[in-house]
Motif scaffolding. Structure first.
Motif, PDB file in Angstrom:
ATOM      1  N   THR A   1       0.846  -1.190   0.000  1.00 13.31           N
ATOM      2  CA  THR A   1       0.000   0.000   0.000  1.00 13.31           C
ATOM      3  C   THR A   1       0.890   1.251   0.000  1.00 13.31           C
ATOM      4  OG1 THR A   1      -1.671  -1.196   1.273  1.00 13.31           O
ATOM      5  CG2 THR A   1      -1.818   1.218   1.273  1.00 13.31           C
ATOM      6  N   PRO A   2       0.537   2.290  -0.758  1.00 16.30           N
ATOM      7  CA  PRO A   2       1.366   3.508  -0.741  1.00 16.30           C
ATOM      8  C   PRO A   2       1.579   4.021   0.675  1.00 16.30           C
ATOM      9  CG  PRO A   2      -0.267   3.646  -2.479  1.00 16.30           C
ATOM     10  CD  PRO A   2      -0.601   2.415  -1.686  1.00 16.30           C
ATOM     11  N   GLN A   3       2.808   4.292   1.020  1.00 10.98           N
ATOM     12  CA  GLN A   3       3.134   4.738   2.372  1.00 10.98           C
ATOM     13  C   GLN A   3       2.429   6.038   2.721  1.00 10.98           C
ATOM     14  OE1 GLN A   3       4.969   2.716   4.400  1.00 10.98           O
ATOM     15  NE2 GLN A   3       4.330   4.114   6.052  1.00 10.98           N
ATOM     16  N   ILE A   4       2.194   6.865   1.712  1.00 12.50           N
ATOM     17  CA  ILE A   4       1.538   8.154   1.946  1.00 12.50           C
ATOM     18  C   ILE A   4       0.134   7.957   2.508  1.00 12.50           C
ATOM     19  CG2 ILE A   4       0.583   8.357  -0.398  1.00 12.50           C
ATOM     20  CD1 ILE A   4       1.266  11.319  -0.319  1.00 12.50           C
TER      21      ILE A   4
ATOM     22  N   TYR B   1      -4.752   0.918  -5.243  1.00 14.03           N
ATOM     23  CA  TYR B   1      -3.758   1.287  -4.238  1.00 14.03           C
ATOM     24  C   TYR B   1      -3.430   0.133  -3.297  1.00 14.03           C
ATOM     25  CZ  TYR B   1      -4.999   5.989  -5.799  1.00 14.03           C
ATOM     26  OH  TYR B   1      -5.245   7.109  -6.566  1.00 14.03           O
ATOM     27  N   SER B   2      -3.844  -1.076  -3.658  1.00 17.29           N
ATOM     28  CA  SER B   2      -3.637  -2.234  -2.792  1.00 17.29           C
ATOM     29  C   SER B   2      -4.177  -1.944  -1.391  1.00 17.29           C
ATOM     30  CB  SER B   2      -2.143  -2.594  -2.727  1.00 17.29           C
ATOM     31  OG  SER B   2      -1.965  -3.900  -2.236  1.00 17.29           O
ATOM     32  N   MET B   3      -5.428  -1.459  -1.370  1.00 15.75           N
ATOM     33  CA  MET B   3      -6.079  -1.053  -0.119  1.00 15.75           C
ATOM     34  C   MET B   3      -7.433  -1.750   0.026  1.00 15.75           C
ATOM     35  SD  MET B   3      -5.160   3.043  -0.159  1.00 15.75           S
ATOM     36  CE  MET B   3      -6.395   3.444   1.080  1.00 15.75           C
ATOM     37  N   CYS B   4      -7.443  -3.073  -0.186  1.00 18.70           N
ATOM     38  CA  CYS B   4      -8.709  -3.811  -0.143  1.00 18.70           C
ATOM     39  C   CYS B   4      -9.416  -3.662   1.206  1.00 18.70           C
ATOM     40  CB  CYS B   4      -8.455  -5.284  -0.444  1.00 18.70           C
ATOM     41  SG  CYS B   4      -7.837  -5.588  -2.117  1.00 18.70           S
ATOM     42  N   GLY B   5      -8.637  -3.577   2.275  1.00 18.17           N
ATOM     43  CA  GLY B   5      -9.234  -3.476   3.603  1.00 18.17           C
ATOM     44  C   GLY B   5      -9.781  -2.110   3.954  1.00 18.17           C
ATOM     45  N   ALA B   6      -9.509  -1.113   3.122  1.00 22.67           N
ATOM     46  CA  ALA B   6     -10.031   0.228   3.402  1.00 22.67           C
ATOM     47  C   ALA B   6     -11.541   0.284   3.202  1.00 22.67           C
ATOM     48  CB  ALA B   6      -9.350   1.258   2.505  1.00 22.67           C
TER      49      ALA B   6
END
Length: 413
Positions: A45-48, A238-243
């Motif tokens: 996931t992007p560190q930002i 963003y590889s943020m499936c859990g968001a």
């Protein structure tokens, strides 16, 4: 005992998640499982985005607006300009994942008994959302022999009735990886206008496009303001499936206002996840350049290795990170469970998603599996090697003597 609803009885199991207990049991037995079954990227996931949550100094974790943060929606609208999509923040409704966006959309445009035309194979949860909304799916079948390309528009038109409310596509496609051309989008748009239907495009994989091709959004079609509805999500991009943050985008003000009523009923999307998603929009282009190269290499590796296995048929996806493979087996559901429950090669096995759950008629996917190339290339090579040995062994199994708790025996063809 109180009775369960018919809707509940008809709700299908997830073809991706229903085998999880068998995978967990395999791991408990010391078997390593290569997960080719689910679109969970292993890209960081992007560190930002992570830092935006970590460094936030919220004193009260309050509700956000039902339509999502105005700041976030304005930033999304600006972001879409890079894709030549011109919308304002008022055209955007933030949802709890793309799944909620689809559910709100179907609930807003269709009543019980209405129909949605969908090219199949399609994302399995379209079945679930349709059943939950009381909507009937009318499939138009695409075929592996033609790389799952769009069926002729005449086939769509023949299926339109007074119950038809919309055409729904996934572009690029899950589970096939098929990428619609500009000409195909234009033809669907013309059909939607001609019959006064909604055209819904699930575009969550928009950024995963290969071979120097281009994604063409339905929102780039002129004179489709009242008909076009786009579904989007941060999960894959963003590889943020859990968001669990997605959105609905449409220039149809009446539709957005209707979807907002459903959003108000669930109060608001998650606040921290919106903060992370807003920050993720500032991810530099280099991040995506590296991802596209990585996934393109993974795709090429997977296809090359699968083509080495006799009697396996596989397509060449142009987008997303999935492909459908047709295997020399009689029942993909049985085979997928057998891989986890009965088989290992050097204490390793693979988990795939049976393709029956991606069709309206499950028989069409009987010999097929969906494979997600979300593992690194070395793992993909190992996984396909295991698959090859498994197919060799599976072919000679006497299924009349093979018993499981939930799967009937079958004959290999």
């Amino acid at each position: 005992m109180p009775s369960i609803s018919l809707k509940g009885h008809h709700m299908p199991e997830s073809p991706v998640r229903k085998l999880v207990p068998f995978a967990e049991n395999a791991k408990k037995r010391g078997i390593k499982v290569y997960h080719l079954n689910i679109g969970q990227p292993d890209i960081k996931t992007p560190q930002i985005a992570l830092d935006a949550v970590k460094n936030n100094r919220i004193d009260v974790l309050a509700y956000s607006r039902s339509e999502g943060s105005e700041i976030y929606r304005k930033k999304i609208a600006m972001h879409y300009k890079k894709y030549h999509i011109q919308v304002t923040h008022d055209d955007i409704l933030v949802t709890t994942g793309g799944s909620e966006a689809l559910f709100f959309t179907l609930s807003s445009i269709a009543d019980a008994g209405d129909e949605i035309i969908i090219p199949e194979p399609f994302y399995a949860n379209y079945n679930s959302f349709s059943i939950a909304s009381g909507v009937h799916i009318v499939p138009v079948t695409s075929k592996i022999d033609t790389n799952f390309d769009l069926p002729p528009i005449s086939e769509f038109e023949q299926l339109i009735s007074d119950k038809t409310k919309a055409i729904l596509i996934c572009n690029p496609g899950n589970p096939t990886g098929y990428l619609y051309t500009k000409e195909e989008i234009h033809a669907l748009a013309q059909l939607a206008k001609k019959h006064d239907l909604f055209l819904i495009a699930d575009e969550v994989y928009r950024d995963f496009i290969y071979d120097n091709t281009e994604h063409y959004s339905i929102l780039r079609e002129s004179e489709l303001e009242e008909h076009a509805i786009m579904i989007d999500s941060v999960s894959k991009k963003y590889s943020m499936c859990g968001a669990r943050i997605g959105c609905i985008v449409s220039r149809n003000n009446t539709f957005i206002a209707t979807a907002l009523k459903f959003a108000q009923a669930r109060l608001s999307p998650p606040t921290y996840a919106q903060i992370a998603s807003e920050a993720a929009l500032d991810t530099p282009q280099e991040y995506f350049d590296q991802i596209i190269k990585e996934y393109s290499d993974r795709r090429n590796t997977l296809i090359t290795e699968l083509q080495k296995i006799p009697h396996v048929k596989v397509t060449q996806p142009k987008g997303a990170f999935y492909c459908i493979a047709e295997l020399p087996i009689c029942d993909a559901d049985h085979f997928a469970q057998w891989l986890l429950e009965k088989y290992h090669y050097k204490h390793e096995t693979v988990m795939v998603a049976p393709a029956s759950g991606f069709y309206s008629n499950t028989a069409f996917g009987k010999y097929q599996v969906r494979i997600a190339y979300v593992l690194n290339k070395d793992s993909i090579i190992k996984a396909v090697t295991i698959l090859k040995h498994a197919l060799d062994e599976y072919r000679y199994i006497d299924h009349e003597k093979t018993t499981t708790s939930s799967v009937a025996s079958c004959d290999i063809h």
